[in-house]
Design a protein around this motif. Structure first.
Motif, PDB file in Angstrom:
ATOM      1  N   UNK A 160      43.325  -6.393 -82.046  1.00  0.00           N
ATOM      2  CA  UNK A 160      43.813  -7.204 -83.159  1.00  0.00           C
ATOM      3  C   UNK A 160      44.529  -8.447 -82.636  1.00  0.00           C
ATOM      4  N   UNK A 161      45.233  -8.289 -81.514  1.00  0.00           N
ATOM      5  CA  UNK A 161      45.939  -9.396 -80.863  1.00  0.00           C
ATOM      6  C   UNK A 161      45.441  -9.464 -79.414  1.00  0.00           C
ATOM      7  N   UNK A 162      44.863 -10.591 -78.979  1.00  0.00           N
ATOM      8  CA  UNK A 162      44.313 -10.682 -77.616  1.00  0.00           C
ATOM      9  C   UNK A 162      45.345 -10.353 -76.548  1.00  0.00           C
ATOM     10  N   UNK A 163      44.884  -9.687 -75.490  1.00  0.00           N
ATOM     11  CA  UNK A 163      45.772  -9.391 -74.360  1.00  0.00           C
ATOM     12  C   UNK A 163      44.993  -9.495 -73.059  1.00  0.00           C
ATOM     13  N   UNK A 206      47.071   3.544 -73.826  1.00  0.00           N
ATOM     14  CA  UNK A 206      47.516   2.412 -73.037  1.00  0.00           C
ATOM     15  C   UNK A 206      46.986   1.143 -73.696  1.00  0.00           C
ATOM     16  N   UNK A 207      47.706   0.048 -73.560  1.00  0.00           N
ATOM     17  CA  UNK A 207      47.289  -1.192 -74.197  1.00  0.00           C
ATOM     18  C   UNK A 207      47.612  -1.177 -75.675  1.00  0.00           C
ATOM     19  N   UNK A 208      46.748  -1.826 -76.448  1.00  0.00           N
ATOM     20  CA  UNK A 208      47.008  -1.925 -77.889  1.00  0.00           C
ATOM     21  C   UNK A 208      46.739  -0.619 -78.610  1.00  0.00           C
ATOM     22  N   UNK A 209      47.676  -0.255 -79.487  1.00  0.00           N
ATOM     23  CA  UNK A 209      47.516   0.870 -80.404  1.00  0.00           C
ATOM     24  C   UNK A 209      47.428   0.281 -81.809  1.00  0.00           C
ATOM     25  N   UNK A 210      46.238   0.299 -82.387  1.00  0.00           N
ATOM     26  CA  UNK A 210      46.020  -0.334 -83.690  1.00  0.00           C
ATOM     27  C   UNK A 210      46.589   0.522 -84.806  1.00  0.00           C
ATOM     28  N   UNK A 211      47.252  -0.141 -85.744  1.00  0.00           N
ATOM     29  CA  UNK A 211      47.849   0.520 -86.903  1.00  0.00           C
ATOM     30  C   UNK A 211      47.519  -0.276 -88.153  1.00  0.00           C
ATOM     31  N   UNK A 212      47.921   0.253 -89.301  1.00  0.00           N
ATOM     32  CA  UNK A 212      47.739  -0.450 -90.564  1.00  0.00           C
ATOM     33  C   UNK A 212      48.934  -0.194 -91.460  1.00  0.00           C
ATOM     34  N   UNK A 213      49.390  -1.240 -92.146  1.00  0.00           N
ATOM     35  CA  UNK A 213      50.566  -1.164 -93.004  1.00  0.00           C
ATOM     36  C   UNK A 213      50.226  -1.655 -94.409  1.00  0.00           C
ATOM     37  N   UNK A 214      50.066  -0.730 -95.378  1.00  0.00           N
ATOM     38  CA  UNK A 214      49.784  -1.124 -96.753  1.00  0.00           C
ATOM     39  C   UNK A 214      51.065  -1.466 -97.521  1.00  0.00           C
ATOM     40  N   UNK A 248      42.316  -4.468-100.855  1.00  0.00           N
ATOM     41  CA  UNK A 248      43.585  -5.097-100.475  1.00  0.00           C
ATOM     42  C   UNK A 248      43.395  -6.532 -99.987  1.00  0.00           C
ATOM     43  N   UNK A 249      44.475  -7.291-100.055  1.00  0.00           N
ATOM     44  CA  UNK A 249      44.501  -8.650 -99.520  1.00  0.00           C
ATOM     45  C   UNK A 249      45.056  -8.574 -98.106  1.00  0.00           C
ATOM     46  N   UNK A 250      44.238  -8.882 -97.109  1.00  0.00           N
ATOM     47  CA  UNK A 250      44.695  -8.828 -95.716  1.00  0.00           C
ATOM     48  C   UNK A 250      45.652  -9.996 -95.469  1.00  0.00           C
ATOM     49  N   UNK A 251      46.876  -9.678 -95.073  1.00  0.00           N
ATOM     50  CA  UNK A 251      47.892 -10.701 -94.844  1.00  0.00           C
ATOM     51  C   UNK A 251      47.963 -11.149 -93.392  1.00  0.00           C
ATOM     52  N   UNK A 252      47.655 -10.260 -92.464  1.00  0.00           N
ATOM     53  CA  UNK A 252      47.722 -10.649 -91.066  1.00  0.00           C
ATOM     54  C   UNK A 252      47.429  -9.508 -90.117  1.00  0.00           C
ATOM     55  N   UNK A 253      47.242  -9.866 -88.878  1.00  0.00           N
ATOM     56  CA  UNK A 253      47.055  -8.902 -87.788  1.00  0.00           C
ATOM     57  C   UNK A 253      48.029  -9.313 -86.692  1.00  0.00           C
ATOM     58  N   UNK A 254      49.063  -8.516 -86.493  1.00  0.00           N
ATOM     59  CA  UNK A 254      50.192  -8.948 -85.674  1.00  0.00           C
ATOM     60  C   UNK A 254      50.720  -7.840 -84.772  1.00  0.00           C
ATOM     61  N   UNK A 255      51.415  -8.267 -83.726  1.00  0.00           N
ATOM     62  CA  UNK A 255      52.197  -7.328 -82.938  1.00  0.00           C
ATOM     63  C   UNK A 255      53.368  -6.841 -83.786  1.00  0.00           C
ATOM     64  N   UNK A 256      53.710  -5.583 -83.629  1.00  0.00           N
ATOM     65  CA  UNK A 256      54.831  -4.995 -84.345  1.00  0.00           C
ATOM     66  C   UNK A 256      55.928  -4.671 -83.333  1.00  0.00           C
ATOM     67  N   UNK A 257      57.166  -5.007 -83.662  1.00  0.00           N
ATOM     68  CA  UNK A 257      58.290  -4.753 -82.761  1.00  0.00           C
ATOM     69  C   UNK A 257      58.678  -3.281 -82.855  1.00  0.00           C
TER      70      UNK A 257
END
Length: 222
Positions: free
Chosen positions: A47-50, A75-83, A140-149
């Motif tokens: 979702x976010x280039x690395x 390891x690396x990116x763990x993809x999630x989804x937040x509705x 749903x309306x996709x708002x973004x694909x971002x890193x989560x803190x």
């Protein structure tokens, strides 16, 4: 220049010696990133280039975290989804949040993407599992694909999420389940209004979700 000495946050069940005997259902078996052999595919699907470092280990796109190791499934990116589920409009606008059972704060219902699952499928599944609200037929309306803190992030493993907005005409019944201790609707005119309402319950808003909720508000108010 001071030496960089990050803290290893790998829990006992993900230590190499433990993985040699048992791999948790939610985790991959690779004890280190060296044991992962599909980095090109993971980078292409991210979702976010690395990038990878000289060892072939993944580099957190946000840079050093002060933490090393893995306290996530992969390891690396763990993809999630937040509705982000919003009901009503104007002065009568509400957002659905859960109380997380791991850190006890108010948060967007959501979670990790299962293998082979698309983001819309994860959004609908996590919402249903954690609140009992079934919006599988909604778009749903996709708002973004971002890193989560996320508190589990490290230099070599992190969370990136697809956040999406669901708009409902009115509040629907929500019942906490799965990873949620509670599920409630809160007033959602501004982030300050939301903070105040949550504070009145003696709880706090999950800091990592504040930018996602503000993005939803910006979309709704434009």
């Amino acid at each position: 220049m001071s030496e960089y000495t990050p803290t290893d946050i790998t829990p006992p069940e993900l230590q190499p010696s433990a993985l040699a005997n048992h791999v948790p259902a939610w985790a991959e078996a690779a004890p280190t990133p060296t044991d992962v052999h599909d980095w090109a595919e993971r980078q292409a699907a991210a979702l976010v280039p690395f990038e990878l470092d000289g060892r072939g280990w993944p580099l957190n796109p946000q840079g050093r975290t002060g933490r090393t190791g893995r306290n996530l499934g992969k390891w690396g990116e763990n993809a999630a989804a937040d509705p982000i589920v919003v009901a009503g409009s104007g002065q009568e606008r509400w957002v659905l949040l859960i109380t997380r059972d791991d850190i006890g704060v108010e948060a967007i219902p959501g979670g990790m993407t299962d293998p082979g699952e698309t983001a819309p499928q994860t959004l609908a599944r996590e919402l249903r599992e954690e609140t009992g609200v079934d919006l599988a037929d909604y778009h749903p309306i996709i708002l973004g694909r971002d890193l989560v803190d996320d508190w589990r992030n490290s230099d070599e493993a992190w969370v990136a999420s697809t956040s999406a907005l669901y708009l409902l005409p009115a509040i629907v019944t929500a019942t906490a389940a799965d990873d949620a201790l509670d599920a409630n609707w809160y007033p959602f005119g501004t982030l300050t209004e939301l903070d105040d309402a949550i504070t009145l319950t003696g709880r706090t808003l999950y800091a990592a979700h504040r930018p996602l909720l503000q993005r939803a508000l910006d979309y709704l108010d434009n």
